[in-house]
Design a protein around this motif. Structure first.
Motif, PDB file in Angstrom:
ATOM      1  N   ALA A 147      -6.317   7.901  -6.559  1.00  0.00           N
ATOM      2  CA  ALA A 147      -6.159   6.641  -5.841  1.00  0.00           C
ATOM      3  C   ALA A 147      -7.474   6.196  -5.231  1.00  0.00           C
ATOM      4  CB  ALA A 147      -5.114   6.797  -4.753  1.00  0.00           C
ATOM      5  N   SER A 148      -7.643   4.891  -5.164  1.00  0.00           N
ATOM      6  CA  SER A 148      -8.826   4.326  -4.517  1.00  0.00           C
ATOM      7  C   SER A 148      -8.457   2.984  -3.916  1.00  0.00           C
ATOM      8  CB  SER A 148      -9.973   4.158  -5.520  1.00  0.00           C
ATOM      9  OG  SER A 148      -9.601   3.275  -6.555  1.00  0.00           O
ATOM     10  N   GLY A 149      -9.256   2.565  -2.945  1.00  0.00           N
ATOM     11  CA  GLY A 149      -9.092   1.230  -2.398  1.00  0.00           C
ATOM     12  C   GLY A 149      -8.517   1.152  -1.008  1.00  0.00           C
TER      13      GLY A 149
ATOM     14  N   ALA B 211       2.236   3.874  -4.943  1.00  0.00           N
ATOM     15  CA  ALA B 211       1.849   4.024  -3.539  1.00  0.00           C
ATOM     16  C   ALA B 211       2.518   2.953  -2.703  1.00  0.00           C
ATOM     17  CB  ALA B 211       0.332   3.926  -3.395  1.00  0.00           C
ATOM     18  N   GLY B 212       2.814   3.309  -1.462  1.00  0.00           N
ATOM     19  CA  GLY B 212       3.448   2.346  -0.575  1.00  0.00           C
ATOM     20  C   GLY B 212       3.053   2.553   0.864  1.00  0.00           C
ATOM     21  N   LEU B 213       3.344   1.567   1.669  1.00  0.00           N
ATOM     22  CA  LEU B 213       2.949   1.586   3.062  1.00  0.00           C
ATOM     23  C   LEU B 213       4.072   2.016   3.992  1.00  0.00           C
ATOM     24  CD1 LEU B 213       0.915  -1.747   3.016  1.00  0.00           C
ATOM     25  CD2 LEU B 213       0.079   0.579   2.683  1.00  0.00           C
ATOM     26  N   LEU B 214       5.261   2.161   3.467  1.00  0.00           N
ATOM     27  CA  LEU B 214       6.398   2.567   4.293  1.00  0.00           C
ATOM     28  C   LEU B 214       6.659   4.067   4.094  1.00  0.00           C
ATOM     29  CD1 LEU B 214       8.653  -0.567   3.746  1.00  0.00           C
ATOM     30  CD2 LEU B 214       7.007  -0.111   5.579  1.00  0.00           C
TER      31      LEU B 214
ATOM     32  N   ASP C 211       4.501  -0.497  -3.321  1.00  0.00           N
ATOM     33  CA  ASP C 211       3.596  -1.638  -3.333  1.00  0.00           C
ATOM     34  C   ASP C 211       2.605  -1.636  -4.489  1.00  0.00           C
ATOM     35  OD1 ASP C 211       3.948  -0.867  -0.071  1.00  0.00           O
ATOM     36  OD2 ASP C 211       4.247  -2.962  -0.648  1.00  0.00           O
ATOM     37  N   TYR C 212       2.184  -0.474  -4.920  1.00  0.00           N
ATOM     38  CA  TYR C 212       1.150  -0.384  -5.948  1.00  0.00           C
ATOM     39  C   TYR C 212       1.587   0.601  -7.032  1.00  0.00           C
ATOM     40  CZ  TYR C 212      -1.383  -2.283  -1.950  1.00  0.00           C
ATOM     41  OH  TYR C 212      -1.768  -3.036  -0.877  1.00  0.00           O
ATOM     42  N   TRP C 213       1.225   0.271  -8.261  1.00  0.00           N
ATOM     43  CA  TRP C 213       1.638   1.073  -9.412  1.00  0.00           C
ATOM     44  C   TRP C 213       0.461   1.322 -10.337  1.00  0.00           C
ATOM     45  CZ3 TRP C 213       6.658   2.840  -9.976  1.00  0.00           C
ATOM     46  CH2 TRP C 213       7.599   2.303  -9.101  1.00  0.00           C
TER      47      TRP C 213
ATOM     48  N   GLN D 295      -5.910  -3.648  -1.491  1.00  0.00           N
ATOM     49  CA  GLN D 295      -5.479  -3.312  -2.845  1.00  0.00           C
ATOM     50  C   GLN D 295      -5.708  -1.823  -3.103  1.00  0.00           C
ATOM     51  OE1 GLN D 295      -3.995  -5.528  -4.634  1.00  0.00           O
ATOM     52  NE2 GLN D 295      -3.768  -4.436  -6.582  1.00  0.00           N
ATOM     53  N   VAL D 296      -4.803  -1.207  -3.825  1.00  0.00           N
ATOM     54  CA  VAL D 296      -4.902   0.202  -4.173  1.00  0.00           C
ATOM     55  C   VAL D 296      -4.908   0.324  -5.691  1.00  0.00           C
ATOM     56  CG1 VAL D 296      -3.793   2.455  -4.055  1.00  0.00           C
ATOM     57  CG2 VAL D 296      -3.740   0.932  -2.059  1.00  0.00           C
ATOM     58  N   HIS D 297      -5.848   1.089  -6.216  1.00  0.00           N
ATOM     59  CA  HIS D 297      -5.958   1.305  -7.654  1.00  0.00           C
ATOM     60  C   HIS D 297      -5.523   2.739  -7.951  1.00  0.00           C
ATOM     61  CE1 HIS D 297      -7.257   0.694 -11.702  1.00  0.00           C
ATOM     62  NE2 HIS D 297      -8.191   1.622 -11.647  1.00  0.00           N
TER      63      HIS D 297
END
Length: 126
Positions: free
Chosen positions: A24-26, A98-101, A114-116, A1-3
């Motif tokens: 960002a964290s996590g 944030a995203g992984l691609l 993936d994360y907002w 998870q990303v915060h």
């Protein structure tokens, strides 16, 4: 998870500048593609910019190219959006994501991030 937590929004006059930050964290920050998006009242969320994990590749929407600059500091786990020559049409809630691609992928498929974050309001007033 990303915060993700955005900051730096506020009221600015037309033609002014504002710098948004996102902490960002996590997860290992340098493995994440980061991006900025915005949503104006009554409009869909709009892609603004993405930056690769190393910071070496960036993409911009035509609407902000030349006015906005994305950057990141992997030592501080932050990504920033420097906004210059602001116009009333830039008024919106600005979101960090944030995203992984790849940065290129998210410039085409922004909703795939993936994360907002929760967003920060930018109001440009004349």
């Amino acid at each position: 998870q990303v915060h993700l937590v955005e900051s730096g929004g506020g009221l600015v006059q037309t033609g002014g500048s504002l710098k948004l930050s996102c902490a960002a964290s996590g997860r290992s920050f340098s493995t994440l593609t980061m991006g900025w998006f915005r949503q104006a009242p009554g409009k869909e969320r709009e892609f603004l910019s993405t930056i690769s994990g190393t910071g070496g590749t960036t993409y911009y929407a035509d609407s902000v190219k030349g006015r906005f600059t994305i950057s990141r500091d992997n030592a501080k786990n932050t990504v920033t959006l420097q906004m210059n020559s602001l116009e009333s049409e830039d008024t919106a809630i600005y979101y960090c994501a944030a995203g992984l691609l790849s940065a290129r992928y998210y410039s085409t498929y922004p909703r795939a991030m993936d994360y907002w974050g929760k967003g920060t309001l930018v109001t440009v007033s004349s």
